[in-house]
Each structure stands twice: as C-alpha cells, then as structure tokens.
Design an enzyme around this catalytic site. Structure first.
Site, PDB file in Angstrom:
ATOM      1  CB  SER A  29      -0.947  -0.014   1.210  1.00  0.00           C
ATOM      2  OG  SER A  29      -0.208  -0.129   2.401  1.00  0.00           O
ATOM      3  CG  ASP A  82       9.225  -2.884  -1.946  1.00  0.00           C
ATOM      4  OD1 ASP A  82       8.020  -2.674  -1.700  1.00  0.00           O
ATOM      5  OD2 ASP A  82       9.686  -4.018  -2.163  1.00  0.00           O
ATOM      6  N   GLY A  83       8.103  -0.628   0.099  1.00  0.00           N
ATOM      7  CA  GLY A  83       7.709  -0.445   1.494  1.00  0.00           C
ATOM      8  C   GLY A  83       8.391  -1.447   2.406  1.00  0.00           C
ATOM      9  CG  ASP A  85       5.677  -5.932   6.335  1.00  0.00           C
ATOM     10  OD1 ASP A  85       4.609  -5.396   6.027  1.00  0.00           O
ATOM     11  OD2 ASP A  85       6.246  -6.772   5.612  1.00  0.00           O
ATOM     12  N   GLY A  97       4.965  -8.793   4.097  1.00  0.00           N
ATOM     13  CA  GLY A  97       3.576  -8.815   4.570  1.00  0.00           C
ATOM     14  C   GLY A  97       2.602  -8.992   3.413  1.00  0.00           C
ATOM     15  CD  GLU A 104       8.221  -6.888  -1.566  1.00  0.00           C
ATOM     16  OE1 GLU A 104       7.184  -6.223  -1.651  1.00  0.00           O
ATOM     17  OE2 GLU A 104       8.598  -7.397  -0.497  1.00  0.00           O
ATOM     18  CE  LYS A 122       3.939  -0.480   7.762  1.00  0.00           C
ATOM     19  NZ  LYS A 122       4.145  -0.458   6.350  1.00  0.00           N
TER      20      LYS A 122
HETATM   21  C1  A5P Z   1       5.063  -6.833   0.276  1.00  0.00           C
HETATM   22  O1  A5P Z   1       5.387  -8.176   0.145  1.00  0.00           O
HETATM   23  C2  A5P Z   1       5.757  -6.246   1.442  1.00  0.00           C
HETATM   24  O2  A5P Z   1       7.087  -6.490   1.560  1.00  0.00           O
HETATM   25  C3  A5P Z   1       5.463  -4.778   1.609  1.00  0.00           C
HETATM   26  O3  A5P Z   1       6.474  -3.971   1.100  1.00  0.00           O
HETATM   27  C4  A5P Z   1       5.310  -4.527   3.045  1.00  0.00           C
HETATM   28  O4  A5P Z   1       4.412  -5.498   3.535  1.00  0.00           O
HETATM   29  C5  A5P Z   1       4.784  -3.138   3.357  1.00  0.00           C
HETATM   30  O5  A5P Z   1       3.468  -3.051   2.942  1.00  0.00           O
HETATM   31  P1  A5P Z   1       2.629  -1.742   3.111  1.00  0.00           P
HETATM   32  O6  A5P Z   1       3.327  -0.655   2.375  1.00  0.00           O
HETATM   33  O7  A5P Z   1       1.296  -2.119   2.528  1.00  0.00           O
HETATM   34  O8  A5P Z   1       2.510  -1.455   4.577  1.00  0.00           O
END
Ligand code: A5P
Length: 223
Positions: A29, A82-83, A85, A97, A104, A122
């Site tokens: 997200s 990229d994000g 968790d 997550g 990734e 986070k």
């Molecule tokens: C996806 O597999 C994850 O690694 C995401 O980058 C991580 O879960 C962060 O997700 P959000 O940006 O939705 O919090």
C-alpha cells in the site's frame, strides 16, 4: 483532513528518479503511491522503464501507463522504491507482509539504489513483533515448517480465504513469530540453511540505501 503518510513518503522517493532510469516497483500500500506518482510523471513526458516485484504491482503500473520490460533486456536497475513492515534502529527490515518478498529481494539486490518508504508506525527498536514472512517450497513443507519452529519462532502457514496462500512464484509463506530478532544476520543465515526455504523477509541493512519516513506531524525524514 488526515494526511496519508505512506503517500507522503512514497511521493518524496519518486523525486529520486531521473529521466531515462530503469525503476524497480515495490509491492504494497505504500509502494502503490510511488507507482501512481511515477505514472503521473510518465503522462507528463517522463521516459522511464520499469520492472515489478509482483503481478499486482505490474498491473497497477500498466494501468498507470508505465512500461514494464523483461529482465532479459536490462543489466541492472537504477532505483527500486518499496515499502517495509518493520525497520529497526540499524535499518534492517522485515518485508513480505504482502507476500512478494522473494521478487522484492531480487529487485533490491540488483538495484543501484534501494529506497524504502514507510510511515512512522513501521519504525521499531528491534525487529520481530511483526511475524517474519519466509517463502518455502510446497514440497515437504511440513518438514520445513518443523525446522523453522526449531529456529526459535512460532511458524504458521499463511492462509487466504481458508486456503494456503500461494506466492507469485508458486510457493508457500510461513509467518514466523519471533517477538524479538536481536541479530538479524544470524537469524537470516540460520533460516537460509534449512532446505526448503526459498527466501526470508529479512532485508539486512547492507542492502538499504535510504529510508524515507512520513510522520504524523506531516514531516518527512530521510534516514
Ligand atoms: C510486500 O510483500 C511487502 O514487503 C510490503 O512492502 C510490506 O508489507 C509493506 O506493505 P505496506 O506498504 O502495505 O505497509
């Protein structure tokens, strides 16, 4: 009006992208907002090409007008956004997550710059409250789960709609609840040593170039 901190951080990261770059697109997200912003820039004439870390992100990118190219056409990735968790005080990460940890990590490893975008929720002192996602082969998965549990966590298979969650690579995810991961490099090596483990969601700080965090007071910090 409530400010979307994920969007704030993601859009800041997009400022790092230069015309002509090969861009790695994360999943989740927060990465979503980066993809949407890149799409806007492409519509304004920005010429970038991208590779995606999941089918989901690939679809969002295509809908946003971003060209996705095959890996065979590139030698490396200029920047991946990229994000995460969890991010600890030494900038190690838990990711996965959203289930895309393997792709990734391949993108992050092959990127000249890996930029992590998060909201402040986070940030943690020590990793481990968020269960560590580990991608494992379906073959003999119960053996692999048993060994994951022996590594000091409580590991359970991820489910979706009461069925096993299957990754884009056709594998399973074990979510491993450690509570505290005080030595991420050691845990990572220990988990890798288990046959059947394809990849872990531990991204060590040696892989991370920048962390951009959005804070509730609407400020952004580049860590
Ligand atoms: C996806 O597999 C994850 O690694 C995401 O980058 C991580 O879960 C962060 O997700 P959000 O940006 O939705 O919090």
């Amino acid at each position: 009006m409530q400010v979307n901190l994920k969007k704030l951080a993601a859009e800041k990261a997009v400022e790092y992208i230069e015309d002509g770059m090969i861009v790695g697109l994360g999943t989740g997200s927060t990465a979503y907002w980066a993809i949407k912003k890149i799409g806007e820039k492409v519509k304004e004439g920005f010429k970038i090409k991208a590779v995606a870390s999941s089918r989901e992100s690939e679809d969002i990118a295509k809908e946003s007008g971003i060209s996705i190219i095959p890996f065979s056409e590139i030698e490396s990735i200029d920047i991946t956004i990229d994000g995460a968790d969890e991010v600890d005080s030494e900038h190690n990460l838990i990711k996965g997550g959203g289930g895309a940890l393997l792709r990734e990590k391949i993108l992050a490893y092959n990127s000249k710059k890996f930029v992590v975008v998060i909201d402040e929720s986070k940030l943690v002192g020590t990793l481990g409250r968020f269960p560590l996602p580990v991608e494992i082969t379906p073959f003999a998965h119960d053996f692999t789960l048993k060994h994951l549990n022996e590594a000091g966590c409580v590991a359970t298979f991820r489910k979706k709609d009461s069925k096993d969650y299957i990754t884009d690579n056709g594998n399973l995810i074990a979510d491993c609840k450690f509570n505290q991961i005080t030595n991420p490099a050691q845990i990572n090596a220990q988990l890798y040593a288990i046959p059947g483990v394809v990849e872990t969601g531990l991204f060590l700080n040696t892989m991370v170039d920048s962390i951009i965090a959005g804070y509730a007071n609407q400020t952004i910090a580049v860590l």
